[in-house]
Design a protein around this motif. Sequence first.
Motif, PDB file in Angstrom:
ATOM      1  N   ILE A   1       0.722  -1.331  -0.072  1.00 25.58           N
ATOM      2  CA  ILE A   1      -0.077   0.010   0.150  1.00 25.58           C
ATOM      3  C   ILE A   1       0.900   1.244  -0.027  1.00 25.58           C
ATOM      4  CG2 ILE A   1      -1.983   1.198   1.144  1.00 25.58           C
ATOM      5  CD1 ILE A   1      -2.594  -1.340   2.702  1.00 25.58           C
ATOM      6  N   ALA A   2       0.476   2.339  -0.827  1.00 28.11           N
ATOM      7  CA  ALA A   2       1.255   3.452  -0.702  1.00 28.11           C
ATOM      8  C   ALA A   2       0.463   4.829  -0.458  1.00 28.11           C
ATOM      9  CB  ALA A   2       1.991   3.608  -2.125  1.00 28.11           C
ATOM     10  N   TRP A   3       1.169   5.582   0.262  1.00 23.78           N
ATOM     11  CA  TRP A   3       0.481   6.776   0.562  1.00 23.78           C
ATOM     12  C   TRP A   3       1.390   7.917  -0.277  1.00 23.78           C
ATOM     13  CZ3 TRP A   3       1.067   2.958   3.946  1.00 23.78           C
ATOM     14  CH2 TRP A   3      -0.408   2.677   4.278  1.00 23.78           C
ATOM     15  N   GLY A   4       1.024   8.769  -0.825  1.00 17.25           N
ATOM     16  CA  GLY A   4       1.752  10.109  -1.656  1.00 17.25           C
ATOM     17  C   GLY A   4       1.909  11.087  -0.624  1.00 17.25           C
ATOM     18  N   LEU A   5       3.107  11.367  -0.468  1.00 15.57           N
ATOM     19  CA  LEU A   5       3.423  12.681   0.187  1.00 15.57           C
ATOM     20  C   LEU A   5       3.471  14.084  -0.692  1.00 15.57           C
ATOM     21  CD1 LEU A   5       6.625  11.657   2.338  1.00 15.57           C
ATOM     22  CD2 LEU A   5       3.951  11.750   3.009  1.00 15.57           C
ATOM     23  N   ASN A   6       3.735  13.962  -2.037  1.00 21.78           N
ATOM     24  CA  ASN A   6       3.583  14.990  -2.977  1.00 21.78           C
ATOM     25  C   ASN A   6       3.734  14.288  -4.174  1.00 21.78           C
ATOM     26  OD1 ASN A   6       6.592  14.458  -3.653  1.00 21.78           O
ATOM     27  ND2 ASN A   6       7.025  15.719  -1.830  1.00 21.78           N
TER      28      ASN A   6
ATOM     29  N   LYS B   1       5.991  13.562  -6.149  1.00 18.84           N
ATOM     30  CA  LYS B   1       7.430  12.788  -6.519  1.00 18.84           C
ATOM     31  C   LYS B   1       7.714  11.842  -5.626  1.00 18.84           C
ATOM     32  CE  LYS B   1       9.712  16.520  -8.723  1.00 18.84           C
ATOM     33  NZ  LYS B   1      11.083  17.227  -9.002  1.00 18.84           N
ATOM     34  N   THR B   2       6.962  11.676  -4.229  1.00 19.68           N
ATOM     35  CA  THR B   2       7.414  10.868  -3.109  1.00 19.68           C
ATOM     36  C   THR B   2       6.267  10.122  -2.743  1.00 19.68           C
ATOM     37  OG1 THR B   2       8.882  12.517  -2.715  1.00 19.68           O
ATOM     38  CG2 THR B   2       8.497  10.729  -0.913  1.00 19.68           C
ATOM     39  N   GLU B   3       6.414   8.705  -2.282  1.00 21.75           N
ATOM     40  CA  GLU B   3       5.576   7.777  -1.829  1.00 21.75           C
ATOM     41  C   GLU B   3       5.934   7.017  -0.658  1.00 21.75           C
ATOM     42  OE1 GLU B   3       2.387   6.678  -5.322  1.00 21.75           O
ATOM     43  OE2 GLU B   3       3.922   5.247  -4.778  1.00 21.75           O
ATOM     44  N   ILE B   4       5.259   7.108   0.503  1.00 20.84           N
ATOM     45  CA  ILE B   4       5.448   5.881   1.402  1.00 20.84           C
ATOM     46  C   ILE B   4       4.880   4.719   1.276  1.00 20.84           C
ATOM     47  CG2 ILE B   4       5.693   5.312   3.758  1.00 20.84           C
ATOM     48  CD1 ILE B   4       5.584   8.464   4.521  1.00 20.84           C
ATOM     49  N   GLN B   5       5.759   3.546   1.140  1.00 19.58           N
ATOM     50  CA  GLN B   5       4.979   2.267   0.933  1.00 19.58           C
ATOM     51  C   GLN B   5       5.346   1.125   2.257  1.00 19.58           C
ATOM     52  OE1 GLN B   5       7.291   0.761  -2.591  1.00 19.58           O
ATOM     53  NE2 GLN B   5       5.744   1.441  -3.877  1.00 19.58           N
ATOM     54  N   ALA B   6       4.315   0.550   2.448  1.00 18.36           N
ATOM     55  CA  ALA B   6       4.354  -0.548   3.191  1.00 18.36           C
ATOM     56  C   ALA B   6       3.684  -1.800   2.587  1.00 18.36           C
ATOM     57  CB  ALA B   6       3.470  -0.327   4.417  1.00 18.36           C
ATOM     58  N   GLY B   7       4.574  -2.905   2.890  1.00 21.70           N
ATOM     59  CA  GLY B   7       4.173  -4.178   1.931  1.00 21.70           C
ATOM     60  C   GLY B   7       4.817  -5.455   2.605  1.00 21.70           C
TER      61      GLY B   7
ATOM     62  N   GLY C   1       9.311   1.414   3.024  1.00 20.23           N
ATOM     63  CA  GLY C   1      10.255   2.201   2.404  1.00 20.23           C
ATOM     64  C   GLY C   1       9.733   3.656   1.672  1.00 20.23           C
ATOM     65  N   VAL C   2      10.442   3.978   0.914  1.00 21.29           N
ATOM     66  CA  VAL C   2      10.007   5.286   0.149  1.00 21.29           C
ATOM     67  C   VAL C   2      10.425   4.975  -1.279  1.00 21.29           C
ATOM     68  CG1 VAL C   2      10.456   7.763  -0.139  1.00 21.29           C
ATOM     69  CG2 VAL C   2      10.596   6.787   2.332  1.00 21.29           C
ATOM     70  N   GLN C   3       9.570   5.518  -2.050  1.00 26.59           N
ATOM     71  CA  GLN C   3       9.718   5.608  -3.482  1.00 26.59           C
ATOM     72  C   GLN C   3       9.701   6.843  -4.083  1.00 26.59           C
ATOM     73  OE1 GLN C   3      10.472   3.118  -6.481  1.00 26.59           O
ATOM     74  NE2 GLN C   3       9.323   1.919  -4.609  1.00 26.59           N
ATOM     75  N   VAL C   4      10.788   7.299  -4.940  1.00 26.19           N
ATOM     76  CA  VAL C   4      10.850   8.469  -5.112  1.00 26.19           C
ATOM     77  C   VAL C   4      11.063   8.658  -6.742  1.00 26.19           C
ATOM     78  CG1 VAL C   4      12.240  10.732  -5.131  1.00 26.19           C
ATOM     79  CG2 VAL C   4      11.967   9.280  -3.296  1.00 26.19           C
ATOM     80  N   ARG C   5      10.181   9.606  -7.395  1.00 27.19           N
ATOM     81  CA  ARG C   5      10.434   9.927  -8.956  1.00 27.19           C
ATOM     82  C   ARG C   5      11.057  11.303  -8.857  1.00 27.19           C
ATOM     83  NH1 ARG C   5       5.697   7.727 -11.853  1.00 27.19           N
ATOM     84  NH2 ARG C   5       4.406   6.431 -10.579  1.00 27.19           N
TER      85      ARG C   5
END
Length: 278
Positions: free
Chosen positions: A97-102, A104-110, A143-147
């Motif tokens: 599951i991912a939550w968008g911070l902005n 370019k950035t998401e927090i992921q828990a999986g 984790g954090v996923q960044v574009r």
Amino acid sequence: MKLIQLTAITAAVLASTAALAADPVIVIDGNDAVVYEAEPVAVAYQADAGYAYNADAGVLRNTTGAVVGGTKTFFQTVTHPAAISAEVGTLGYGANIAWGLNDKTEIQAGWAGGDAADLFGGDFDANDVNYDVDTDFSNPYLGVQVRPMANWFTMGAGIIVPDNDIDVTANANNNSYRINNVDYDATQVGTLKGNLEHRNKLAPYATIGFRPNITNNFGLFGELGAAYMGKTDATVNAVNGTNPVLGAVAAADAEKELEDKDWLEWMPIVKVGATYRF
């Protein structure tokens, strides 16, 4: 003059009673009493939604404002994730599951796990001995996923909490095992069976990947990287051999070789999956 005074008084009263504009206003000038029915004042408020979907980037925008905004918006943010994903790879089968911070950035828990041995061939070589592998993985992660360029290219980092069971069985070659440059007769030694366990209870990882959006809601992704699992502890036993003493020596040498195997220290991460965005 009376008309001008009356107009000025009326305007002042109406302005000062805007909050109560729905109530009648009575203005008295000399002997005349005039009743004015004030029209309700409509005030438009535009609430900041806190987040908005960016179809190009594929993430929610301005969610940081929603998180800071208060308890209610924080709860709404947590209970309304940006996306859910299904994945398969070297860490196993799983979802996140991912939550968008902005934008370019998401927090992921999986979590990823299960029997993943067949996903990377089902066997491996430790020096001169080939081992069949049977696994039962459990890898929850955060984790954090960044574009970084706000496009399909992604970079990820985070922590895995590994709880992986790795069972191994040695395959004899020409009825012998060559361990530590010594040939052991497989009939005397028997079958070498063992278990491997990573020492790290927290494993940092890093990935690079791509996440193209097929539609506003649906997308695909692929990632490559590695997780530092640390050294491994190996336990090997020799069973069904005709010479238990020789079997114990061969098992001890096999344990040392398995613990020295470098590739087990760094677990490769290769995964693909699909994402649904809300």
